[in-house]
Design an enzyme around this catalytic site. Sequence first.
Site, PDB file in Angstrom:
ATOM      1  N   SER A 228     -20.828 -18.954  41.193  1.00 28.18           N
ATOM      2  CA  SER A 228     -20.403 -17.617  41.576  1.00 28.18           C
ATOM      3  C   SER A 228     -19.167 -17.702  42.490  1.00 28.18           C
ATOM      4  CB  SER A 228     -21.582 -16.890  42.237  1.00 28.18           C
ATOM      5  OG  SER A 228     -21.361 -15.516  42.298  1.00 28.18           O
ATOM      6  N   ASP A 454     -23.636 -12.482  31.784  1.00 24.50           N
ATOM      7  CA  ASP A 454     -23.605 -12.505  33.256  1.00 24.50           C
ATOM      8  C   ASP A 454     -23.166 -11.141  33.787  1.00 24.50           C
ATOM      9  OD1 ASP A 454     -22.978 -13.003  36.022  1.00 24.50           O
ATOM     10  OD2 ASP A 454     -22.817 -15.131  35.537  1.00 24.50           O
ATOM     11  N   HIS A 484     -27.215 -14.414  35.855  1.00 22.48           N
ATOM     12  CA  HIS A 484     -26.071 -14.863  36.643  1.00 22.48           C
ATOM     13  C   HIS A 484     -26.056 -16.381  36.669  1.00 22.48           C
ATOM     14  CE1 HIS A 484     -22.833 -14.652  39.401  1.00 22.48           C
ATOM     15  NE2 HIS A 484     -23.523 -14.851  40.515  1.00 22.48           N
TER      16      HIS A 484
END
Length: 515
Positions: A228, A454, A484
């Site tokens: 991320s 995602d 995610h």
Amino acid sequence: MPRLLRLRAAALTATAVLLSAVLGGCGDDGAKNEDLTQQQLSWKACPAPDEAQGGGPAPSPLPKGGEWQCATMKAPLDWNDPKGDTIDLELIRARTSGSESERIGSLIFNFGGPGSSGVAGLPSFGEDFETLRTRYDLVSFDPRGVGRSAPVFCENDQQLDAYFQQDATPDDASERTEFVDNTEDFNQACEQNSEKKLPHVRTTDAARDMDLMRQVLGDNRLHYFGFSYGTELGGVYAHLFPKRVGRAVFDAVVDPTQNPEQSSLGQAEGFQLALDNFAEDCVSKTEKCPIGDSAQDVKNRIAALLNNLDSKPIPGVFPRELTQSAATSGILQALYSQDLWETLTEGLKQAYDGDGSILMLLSDSMNGRSKNGEYDNSVAAFTAVSCADAKPRYDTAYVQRKLPEFRAASPLFGDSLAWGMIGCTDWAVPGAADHPDVSAPGSAPILVVGNTGDPATPYEGARKMADALGKGVGVELTYRGQGHGAYDSKNTCVQGAVNGYLLDGKVPPAGTVCT
């Protein structure tokens, strides 16, 4: 109250728990004139995470034996004045389970945010990385401003309870004024409580900390696994130190070409797609979906719930009520991972019957609130890093003009993500740039893994990151999945490609697709 929502699903650990002290700052501590690259770390048994790290017990022993160890590394407060005041950065490691002759070095992890504690996060995923531990010491850290590393503080627990209950989708002038006033109060509290730190928590500062860490750990190159926001941090590191990049993997990839508005709009589209997939999954099961007769009916009922909560909150976790803002945050949190879809279904079913407790617990997880009412500092750190990084500042008039575009991207989440853009308005520190520079000519290959489903870092960002890193540097791999990130999906194709590169240096062919 949603902002850019780059939080790593490490918060899922806190979600599972929910559903079943003054920290060190900065100052002159005698290290001013020392060469910080020569410091020796004192590794000891890790204490229990403190409030700013999210609390909870000390890390459990490693799956195949051994203990987690923690240490403190000194770094300059201001990298433009490396001989000046220092700060303490908290590190955690698990020594390699393999032989010293097979050891490659340290593999440094960042689990996203910005604002996630790596010291609390790495043990949560210990089993996921046991294969990698056969050739690496697994290392993570609290980036500056986070957890035990010179943490940024803003409002107290009681103030944060009120802050996250406020109406984050103002409908009229009075509500807009209140929303802006609350945002300004939060930002002023950050300045009052953390003024000295705010200019020095940019991603470029954290990247320089990682290069110091590399040297202190004794590695010639930085081996890295970022998730991320951690992909943005890794990209900035590669830009600053391309010749020092070792084997690196980026998963759940941030689009480095976007400004905050574009990122928020992309997330509106991404979370709407995740909601669509959630609704389709519910009605496709052999048993009747308990929250709707069709995918559209599921979404219509959720929209009606949120609309009703705007004026009539329902009981949440006593004594708090589930407001529209809290319910929206809870739904967003559950959409980070397909593992939470059943929990979301149950939470919605209860909410339709007047019980908002599950959705509120999901919201608490999103916002870093423990079951005892204490908040970690992830939201404060998220705001401080994001506002120090990003130059654009948006006002209410601008957001109002953009609302139709955001609503078109997501009828359910568009408003909240659009209004989140004012979070850096009147911030004490100017933003550094419109978007990060991750160009890294001369770097070793970096494996860039994108997930087509995602919600938080939409799939298109992986291609943008690979292109921005440069020809011969960014190598894109696609995972056709949900949630995610990709590596923690346990998909054997993804894990085989990632492990093959990190352990054996085998770069998969660009354009590899895993299903």
